[in-house]
Write an enzyme that holds these catalytic residues in place. Structure first.
Site, mmCIF file in Angstrom:
data_model
loop_
_atom_site.group_PDB
_atom_site.id
_atom_site.type_symbol
_atom_site.label_atom_id
_atom_site.label_comp_id
_atom_site.label_asym_id
_atom_site.label_seq_id
_atom_site.Cartn_x
_atom_site.Cartn_y
_atom_site.Cartn_z
ATOM 1 N N ASN A 97 4.712 -0.486 -5.912
ATOM 2 C CA ASN A 97 4.156 -1.294 -4.608
ATOM 3 C C ASN A 97 4.092 -2.805 -5.128
ATOM 4 O OD1 ASN A 97 4.302 0.899 -2.881
ATOM 5 N ND2 ASN A 97 2.113 1.390 -3.148
ATOM 6 N N ASP A 137 -3.557 6.964 -1.985
ATOM 7 C CA ASP A 137 -2.305 7.333 -2.717
ATOM 8 C C ASP A 137 -2.589 8.409 -3.523
ATOM 9 O OD1 ASP A 137 -0.720 3.833 -2.487
ATOM 10 O OD2 ASP A 137 -1.091 5.434 -1.021
ATOM 11 N N ARG A 153 0.575 2.149 11.452
ATOM 12 C CA ARG A 153 0.853 0.785 10.317
ATOM 13 C C ARG A 153 1.069 -0.455 11.215
ATOM 14 N NH1 ARG A 153 2.960 3.568 5.928
ATOM 15 N NH2 ARG A 153 2.329 1.908 4.571
ATOM 16 N N ARG A 167 12.006 8.585 -2.639
ATOM 17 C CA ARG A 167 11.558 7.147 -2.203
ATOM 18 C C ARG A 167 10.667 6.435 -3.451
ATOM 19 N NH1 ARG A 167 8.403 6.394 2.648
ATOM 20 N NH2 ARG A 167 8.093 4.300 1.555
ATOM 21 N N ASP A 205 -0.833 -6.387 12.792
ATOM 22 C CA ASP A 205 -1.445 -7.398 13.427
ATOM 23 C C ASP A 205 -2.382 -8.598 12.577
ATOM 24 O OD1 ASP A 205 -3.036 -4.950 13.140
ATOM 25 O OD2 ASP A 205 -4.494 -6.152 13.845
#
Ligand code: EPZ
Length: 460
Positions: A42, A327, A140, A419, A143
């Site tokens: 990340n 996570d 997700r 991934r 905005d």
């Protein structure tokens, strides 16, 4: 948003060959030894987008080898960026970012590609990025990203699933602004921090995310000459500069991978060590592990060791950093299924991140969901079963549960694992776990046909 296979070798939903990869995990194998932790996924994804801010080439080190990184490389190439990868080093030349539109078919495979919008807008004054859809864990929305960019003087409209953004009034640069984030969103903080590095004037981000990956991105931008203060606190100040310069930067170790291996040792009742890892990035994870029973000791400033102990129930509530990380929620749930007593796990960050409960219950766990709470009654044992991974961290959690289960577990949905983890099964195998990735025929409803298993040599 389901990942669609782009390279059959690493994805297991490639309809072309109608085969899927599954992972067989044999339980109750003791683990021992040391595992190397890769660079933080990340961090790397955000920093790769951040290279779009730089008109010269950048070198990034400690880049993990996983599917999301490959996809981000493809997205940057589609924008005109030149990349070269050599082991864990990525050479990126964004001097000629030719196009301001990231292609939908790639963005739809990687939500993190939305990070490109801030740098493109800051560098080119225009950006068109497909709206990232929802995914298994939640809607997700973006905005907060959009409202922040509008506060900095961007016109932003969404048409046919594309976010069109341009700097208003013929200006060439965004304007600094004071922005309060309704929620300390990691992505929104990163988008706005990157956009502000080249804006005119000062930007203040209040109620900003404090995750270590935000700090890593800020340090990367500062190494390119950006003026950023307060990263890691809830208020970040950025003074815009006209341009940034080349940098050679090393990504921090992945705290979630490190936490996942701490849980691997704890659930397998085995003492293992790992490095590199930054203990400050794992404070809530280490504190919660100790509360459950296992001990975590530091053998050196960046090498830690987990020592197994009997498992006691406890409660967990996921929160933005420095709270307990969402996570790590699935991995700890797998651990707590075997603890003495009842635990309550509350997921406050994402609205749909308890889907691994059903899969753990298939293995004999006793978990009930009430709203955003999972009530975990500890059981003396769980047993191997065929289970389906529903998101990246759930896939790791199911493999961990398989390590402790009686008998063999078959984990499907490995594209999630590929991934986000760099060689997860090989690292576990090196610690003594017995796992085998098998390619099998998927029949029409994608179930695993029993007699078609043809073992491919375990990925060496
Ligand atoms: C980042 O996602 C991580 N992904 C996630 O890791 C991680 O779980 C999450 O931060 C929280 O720590 C990457 O960095 C690539 P958020 P992000 O914006 O930025 C809501 C993994 O497993 N929200 O902090 O998308 C949102 O719906 C992945 O490695 C808005 O409402 O997370 C969510 O409920 C999963 N509006 C909450 O905030 C917005 O504009 C947290 O999202 C943005 C977010």
């Amino acid at each position: 948003m389901e990942d669609k296979a782009i390279t059959p070798s690493l994805n297991n939903n490639s309809t072309q060959t109608d085969t899927v990869s599954i992972l067989k995990v044999w339980g109750k194998q003791p683990l021992q030894g040391h595992v190397r932790i890769s660079g933080a996924k990340n961090s790397a994804l955000a920093i790769m987008a951040g290279t779009l801010l730089c008109p010269q080439d950048c070198r990034l080190r400690n880049i993990p080898d996983l599917m999301d990184i490959k996809r981000m490389c493809q997205i940057l190439e589609a924008l005109g960026v030149k990349l070269q990868r050599q082991d864990d080093i990525l050479e990126i030349d964004a001097s000629s970012v030719g196009c301001s539109q990231a292609p939908y078919e790639l963005v739809s495979q990687l939500r993190a590609s939305f990070f490109a919008i801030g740098p493109l807008l800051a560098r080119l004054g225009i950006a068109r990025v497909p709206l990232p859809g929802g995914c298994a864990i939640g809607a997700r929305p973006v905005d907060l990203h959009v409202r922040g960019l509008q506060a900095m003087g961007a016109n932003v409209r969404i048409e046919h699933g594309i976010v069109h953004a341009n700097v208003k009034g013929g200006r060439s640069r965004l304007q600094g602004a004071s922005i309060y984030l309704d929620y300390p969103s990691v992505g929104a903080t990163e988008t706005l921090m990157m956009a502000a590095t080249l804006a005119e004037g000062e930007t203040i981000l209040e109620n900003a995310a404090q995750e270590p990956e935000v700090v890593d991105l800020a340090n990367f931008c500062r190494a390119m000459g950006a003026k950023i203060r307060g990263a890691g606190t809830n208020t970040i100040m950025i003074d815009g500069v006209p341009r940034l310069h080349s940098v050679d930067y090393t990504i921090v170790p992945d705290r979630i991978e490190a936490g996942t291996f701490l849980v691997a040792g704890a659930i397998a009742q085995s003492e293992i060590s790992l490095s590199p890892a930054i203990p400050d990035h794992l404070t809530p994870v280490i504190a919660k592990l100790r509360e459950i029973g296992p001990e975590v000791v530091m053998d050196s400033p960046n090498r830690m060791r987990v020592i197994p102990r009997p498992l006691q129930a406890t409660d967990i509530k996921t929160l933005p950093y420095p709270g307990f990380p969402t996570d790590m929620q699935a991995q700890f749930m797998a651990l707590l299924t075997l603890a003495e007593g009842n635990s309550i796990i509350t997921e406050t960050v994402f609205e749909n991140r308890l889907r691994h409960v059903a899969e753990l219950n298939r293995m004999g766990a006793d978990i009930r969901i009430k709203g955003q709470n999972a009530i975990v009654r500890g059981v003396p044992m769980i047993s191997g079963a065929p289970v389906m991974a529903t998101d990246l961290r759930a896939s790791a959690a199911l493999v961990l549960a398989g390590l402790a289960a009686d008998g063999m577990t078959i984990v499907k949905g490995l594209h999630h694992l590929d991934r986000g983890y760099d060689g997860f099964e090989n690292k576990l195998r090196q610690l003594g776990a017995r796992l085998e990735r098998v390619s099998v025929q998927a029949d029409e409803n994608n179930s695993i046909s029993s007699n078609s298993a043809q073992t491919i040599t375990s990925l060496g």
